[in-house]
Structure formats: C-alpha cells, structure tokens
Scaffold this motif. Structure first.
Motif, PDB file in Angstrom:
ATOM      1  N   TYR A 108       0.817  -1.222   0.000  1.00  7.48           N
ATOM      2  CA  TYR A 108       0.000   0.000   0.000  1.00  7.48           C
ATOM      3  C   TYR A 108       0.851   1.273   0.000  1.00  7.48           C
ATOM      4  O   TYR A 108       0.312   2.373   0.042  1.00  7.48           O
ATOM      5  N   TRP A 109       2.175   1.127  -0.026  1.00  4.76           N
ATOM      6  CA  TRP A 109       3.036   2.301   0.000  1.00  4.76           C
ATOM      7  C   TRP A 109       2.794   3.262  -1.154  1.00  4.76           C
ATOM      8  O   TRP A 109       2.807   4.473  -0.946  1.00  4.76           O
ATOM      9  N   PRO A 110       2.566   2.798  -2.390  1.00  2.18           N
ATOM     10  CA  PRO A 110       2.303   3.765  -3.461  1.00  2.18           C
ATOM     11  C   PRO A 110       1.072   4.637  -3.183  1.00  2.18           C
ATOM     12  O   PRO A 110       1.076   5.834  -3.465  1.00  2.18           O
ATOM     13  N   LEU A 111       0.042   4.043  -2.600  1.00  2.00           N
ATOM     14  CA  LEU A 111      -1.156   4.803  -2.246  1.00  2.00           C
ATOM     15  C   LEU A 111      -0.830   5.851  -1.183  1.00  2.00           C
ATOM     16  O   LEU A 111      -1.229   7.019  -1.303  1.00  2.00           O
ATOM     17  N   VAL A 112      -0.089   5.448  -0.166  1.00  2.00           N
ATOM     18  CA  VAL A 112       0.295   6.369   0.912  1.00  2.00           C
ATOM     19  C   VAL A 112       1.156   7.496   0.349  1.00  2.00           C
ATOM     20  O   VAL A 112       0.946   8.673   0.666  1.00  2.00           O
ATOM     21  N   THR A 113       2.097   7.159  -0.511  1.00  2.00           N
ATOM     22  CA  THR A 113       2.985   8.164  -1.104  1.00  2.00           C
ATOM     23  C   THR A 113       2.193   9.160  -1.942  1.00  2.00           C
ATOM     24  O   THR A 113       2.454  10.367  -1.890  1.00  2.00           O
ATOM     25  N   GLU A 114       1.222   8.688  -2.678  1.00  2.00           N
ATOM     26  CA  GLU A 114       0.380   9.581  -3.486  1.00  2.00           C
ATOM     27  C   GLU A 114      -0.354  10.595  -2.593  1.00  2.00           C
ATOM     28  O   GLU A 114      -0.404  11.786  -2.897  1.00  2.00           O
ATOM     29  N   ILE A 115      -0.878  10.127  -1.485  1.00  2.00           N
ATOM     30  CA  ILE A 115      -1.568  11.015  -0.545  1.00  2.00           C
ATOM     31  C   ILE A 115      -0.581  12.008   0.057  1.00  2.00           C
ATOM     32  O   ILE A 115      -0.865  13.204   0.155  1.00  2.00           O
ATOM     33  N   LEU A 116       0.593  11.531   0.449  1.00  2.00           N
ATOM     34  CA  LEU A 116       1.600  12.412   1.050  1.00  2.00           C
ATOM     35  C   LEU A 116       2.076  13.486   0.073  1.00  2.00           C
ATOM     36  O   LEU A 116       2.318  14.625   0.476  1.00  2.00           O
ATOM     37  N   GLN A 117       2.207  13.140  -1.184  1.00  2.00           N
ATOM     38  CA  GLN A 117       2.639  14.128  -2.167  1.00  2.00           C
ATOM     39  C   GLN A 117       1.592  15.237  -2.325  1.00  2.00           C
ATOM     40  O   GLN A 117       1.943  16.394  -2.527  1.00  2.00           O
ATOM     41  N   ARG A 118       0.317  14.888  -2.200  1.00  2.00           N
ATOM     42  CA  ARG A 118      -0.735  15.915  -2.266  1.00  2.00           C
ATOM     43  C   ARG A 118      -0.672  16.855  -1.062  1.00  2.00           C
ATOM     44  O   ARG A 118      -0.965  18.033  -1.168  1.00  2.00           O
ATOM     45  N   TYR A 119      -0.341  16.325   0.098  1.00  2.00           N
ATOM     46  CA  TYR A 119      -0.335  17.120   1.328  1.00  2.00           C
ATOM     47  C   TYR A 119       1.007  17.779   1.626  1.00  2.00           C
ATOM     48  O   TYR A 119       1.117  18.518   2.592  1.00  2.00           O
ATOM     49  N   TRP A 120       2.041  17.514   0.838  1.00  2.00           N
ATOM     50  CA  TRP A 120       3.391  17.977   1.152  1.00  2.00           C
ATOM     51  C   TRP A 120       3.467  19.489   1.305  1.00  2.00           C
ATOM     52  O   TRP A 120       4.054  20.002   2.261  1.00  2.00           O
ATOM     53  N   ALA A 121       2.893  20.258   0.402  1.00  2.00           N
ATOM     54  CA  ALA A 121       2.978  21.724   0.469  1.00  2.00           C
ATOM     55  C   ALA A 121       2.274  22.250   1.726  1.00  2.00           C
ATOM     56  O   ALA A 121       2.791  23.140   2.413  1.00  2.00           O
ATOM     57  N   VAL A 122       1.119  21.702   2.032  1.00  2.32           N
ATOM     58  CA  VAL A 122       0.378  22.132   3.228  1.00  2.32           C
ATOM     59  C   VAL A 122       1.168  21.773   4.485  1.00  2.32           C
ATOM     60  O   VAL A 122       1.224  22.549   5.441  1.00  2.32           O
ATOM     61  N   TRP A 123       1.787  20.604   4.485  1.00  2.00           N
ATOM     62  CA  TRP A 123       2.586  20.171   5.636  1.00  2.00           C
ATOM     63  C   TRP A 123       3.748  21.131   5.875  1.00  2.00           C
ATOM     64  O   TRP A 123       4.026  21.509   7.008  1.00  2.00           O
ATOM     65  N   GLN A 124       4.433  21.513   4.803  1.00  2.00           N
ATOM     66  CA  GLN A 124       5.549  22.441   4.941  1.00  2.00           C
ATOM     67  C   GLN A 124       5.076  23.793   5.470  1.00  2.00           C
ATOM     68  O   GLN A 124       5.744  24.403   6.303  1.00  2.00           O
ATOM     69  N   MET A 125       3.920  24.254   5.003  1.00  2.58           N
ATOM     70  CA  MET A 125       3.387  25.525   5.511  1.00  2.58           C
ATOM     71  C   MET A 125       3.045  25.407   6.996  1.00  2.58           C
ATOM     72  O   MET A 125       3.245  26.350   7.757  1.00  2.58           O
ATOM     73  N   ALA A 126       2.533  24.259   7.414  1.00  2.00           N
ATOM     74  CA  ALA A 126       2.218  24.061   8.832  1.00  2.00           C
ATOM     75  C   ALA A 126       3.491  24.072   9.678  1.00  2.00           C
ATOM     76  O   ALA A 126       3.488  24.597  10.802  1.00  2.00           O
ATOM     77  N   ILE A 127       4.581  23.518   9.149  1.00  2.00           N
ATOM     78  CA  ILE A 127       5.855  23.565   9.867  1.00  2.00           C
ATOM     79  C   ILE A 127       6.340  25.004   9.979  1.00  2.00           C
ATOM     80  O   ILE A 127       6.801  25.438  11.042  1.00  2.00           O
ATOM     81  N   ILE A 128       6.225  25.746   8.889  1.00  3.61           N
ATOM     82  CA  ILE A 128       6.615  27.163   8.923  1.00  3.61           C
ATOM     83  C   ILE A 128       5.759  27.914   9.929  1.00  3.61           C
ATOM     84  O   ILE A 128       6.267  28.727  10.709  1.00  3.61           O
ATOM     85  N   HIS A 129       4.468  27.611   9.965  1.00  3.44           N
ATOM     86  CA  HIS A 129       3.582  28.245  10.946  1.00  3.44           C
ATOM     87  C   HIS A 129       4.051  27.961  12.364  1.00  3.44           C
ATOM     88  O   HIS A 129       4.100  28.842  13.217  1.00  3.44           O
ATOM     89  N   TYR A 130       4.402  26.719  12.626  1.00  6.87           N
ATOM     90  CA  TYR A 130       4.866  26.332  13.952  1.00  6.87           C
ATOM     91  C   TYR A 130       6.139  27.086  14.335  1.00  6.87           C
ATOM     92  O   TYR A 130       6.336  27.455  15.485  1.00  6.87           O
ATOM     93  N   GLN A 131       7.001  27.333  13.355  1.00 12.26           N
ATOM     94  CA  GLN A 131       8.253  28.030  13.613  1.00 12.26           C
ATOM     95  C   GLN A 131       8.081  29.543  13.723  1.00 12.26           C
ATOM     96  O   GLN A 131       8.993  30.229  14.158  1.00 12.26           O
ATOM     97  N   CYS A 132       6.929  30.068  13.371  1.00 13.77           N
ATOM     98  CA  CYS A 132       6.672  31.513  13.425  1.00 13.77           C
ATOM     99  C   CYS A 132       6.007  31.926  14.734  1.00 13.77           C
ATOM    100  O   CYS A 132       5.248  32.899  14.780  1.00 13.77           O
ATOM    101  N   PHE A 133       6.249  31.213  15.823  1.00 10.93           N
ATOM    102  CA  PHE A 133       5.533  31.489  17.066  1.00 10.93           C
ATOM    103  C   PHE A 133       5.794  32.881  17.625  1.00 10.93           C
ATOM    104  O   PHE A 133       4.998  33.391  18.395  1.00 10.93           O
ATOM    105  N   ASN A 134       6.900  33.498  17.263  1.00  9.16           N
ATOM    106  CA  ASN A 134       7.194  34.847  17.758  1.00  9.16           C
ATOM    107  C   ASN A 134       6.736  35.955  16.827  1.00  9.16           C
ATOM    108  O   ASN A 134       6.794  37.124  17.182  1.00  9.16           O
ATOM    109  N   ASP A 135       6.306  35.614  15.626  1.00  8.43           N
ATOM    110  CA  ASP A 135       5.912  36.606  14.635  1.00  8.43           C
ATOM    111  C   ASP A 135       4.443  36.402  14.284  1.00  8.43           C
ATOM    112  O   ASP A 135       4.091  35.577  13.441  1.00  8.43           O
ATOM    113  N   LEU A 136       3.563  37.164  14.930  1.00  6.77           N
ATOM    114  CA  LEU A 136       2.124  37.013  14.762  1.00  6.77           C
ATOM    115  C   LEU A 136       1.689  37.246  13.322  1.00  6.77           C
ATOM    116  O   LEU A 136       0.851  36.518  12.793  1.00  6.77           O
ATOM    117  N   GLU A 137       2.265  38.250  12.667  1.00  2.66           N
ATOM    118  CA  GLU A 137       1.881  38.550  11.280  1.00  2.66           C
ATOM    119  C   GLU A 137       2.280  37.419  10.337  1.00  2.66           C
ATOM    120  O   GLU A 137       1.492  37.032   9.471  1.00  2.66           O
TER     121      GLU A 137
END
Length: 188
Positions: free
Chosen positions: A64-93
């Motif tokens: 089932y890895w190809p199926l999981v990888t396909e889903i992860l590739q769709r969510y990759w950009a959103v995941w990276q933005m969420a990580i950036i959000h987490y790292q912006c804890f001192n910058d409200l804007e």
C-alpha cells in the motif's frame, strides 16, 4: 514557498560540527534521511525492526506504499506551511499569513477545513494555535490513508471473489443440511 524547505534538507544531508574533538576537530551529523518508500517526500522519523520510515508509512504493508505516497505528495505543500507556521511562534503577522496560505491551498479547500489565524485564536482563547495546524493536517493525512487502504482492500477482495458454479452451490447446500449428494445413476 513550499519548495524551499525540501531543497534545504536535500542539499544539506549532513553538516559539520566544529566543536567535536575527533581527529581533525569535526565530524558529520546526519540531519535527514529520506523515507525508503519510492517518491515519499517525508524524512524518516520512526524505526521498527531495523527499518526506518516516515511516520505515515510506518505500520502500513509495503503493497500500500504507493497509495500512501500519493496522498503524502498531495499534502506535502500544506505540511511544509504548517511547519513554517509552527516556527513563526514569535511573529504574529507571519504566522497569520501562513494560516491564510494553508486555507487557500486546494487540498484544504477540498476538505472544507478553514483554520483560524493566530490573531483570531489569541482574541478568542488568549493564545495562538501553535502546533494545531500540524496536528490537524496529520490527522487528515492518517484518515485519508486509512480510507484509501480500506477502499483498495475492498476492491482487491471483490476481484478475488468468484461465483461458485451451480454444482458447487448444490453440494454446499447438501452439506449444510446433512444430505449426502450422491452421483446420479446412469440411465439403464
């Protein structure tokens, strides 16, 4: 915005640490190891039975890895933005801008989920959202993986089933009621 994090990770697999006292005064520290599933954008973070995988491929059968990888590739950009959000804890804007970017992503729009900005969270609850976008997106990914695997199993099971012949159905019915199905006598 989404590609700079993966580029930084892929270009810097290891960095030197000058304060170590081995030989020439430095040694290599690994910073990332790619998940062995073909095409998976996530780094390894879970080890089991001597095999390291990303947390989404861990515990999933390799078929089932190809199926999981396909889903992860769709969510990759959103995941990276969420990580950036987490790292912006001192910058409200900046954190608020990242939340707007997450909400504008087609994956989130298709799911019908809109997250509150840092300013809205602080006004309502007295604190920002912090790690909530990461938790929510992780939950969405796991849910989609589980649903996808269940659907694939159902499709695969439907392909494997064959209808029994009329003779097999009669034999099965006879066995259930305790009647012995004898071969028909030859006409004399």
């Amino acid at each position: 915005m989404a590609g700079f994090l993966s580029k930084a990770i892929s270009e810097q697999k290891a960095r030197t640490r000058p304060d170590a006292d081995e030989g020439n005064g430095s040694y290599m520290v690994p910073t990332s190891m790619a998940c062995p599933a073909a095409g998976c954008p996530f780094p390894c973070d879970t080890g089991r039975n001597g095999r390291f995988l990303c947390s989404f491929h861990t515990g999933v059968q390799s078929q089932y890895w190809p199926l999981v990888t396909e889903i992860l590739q769709r969510y990759w950009a959103v995941w990276q933005m969420a990580i950036i959000h987490y790292q912006c804890f001192n910058d409200l804007e900046a954190a608020t801008e990242v939340i707007h970017q997450i909400n504008a992503d087609p994956v989130m729009r298709a799911a019908g989920i809109e997250m509150l900005s840092e300013a809205e969270m602080k006004a309502m609850y007295g604190r920002g959202s912090g790690h909530f976008p990461l938790d929510i997106i992780s939950t969405m990914i796991h849910r989609e993986i589980e649903v996808g695997i269940a659907k694939k199993r159902e499709r695969d099971a439907g392909k494997k089933q064959t209808r029994p012949s009329a003779a097999e159905r009669v034999r099965s019915l006879c066995q259930r009621i305790g009647h012995r199905a004898a071969p028909m006598a030859e006409p004399v």
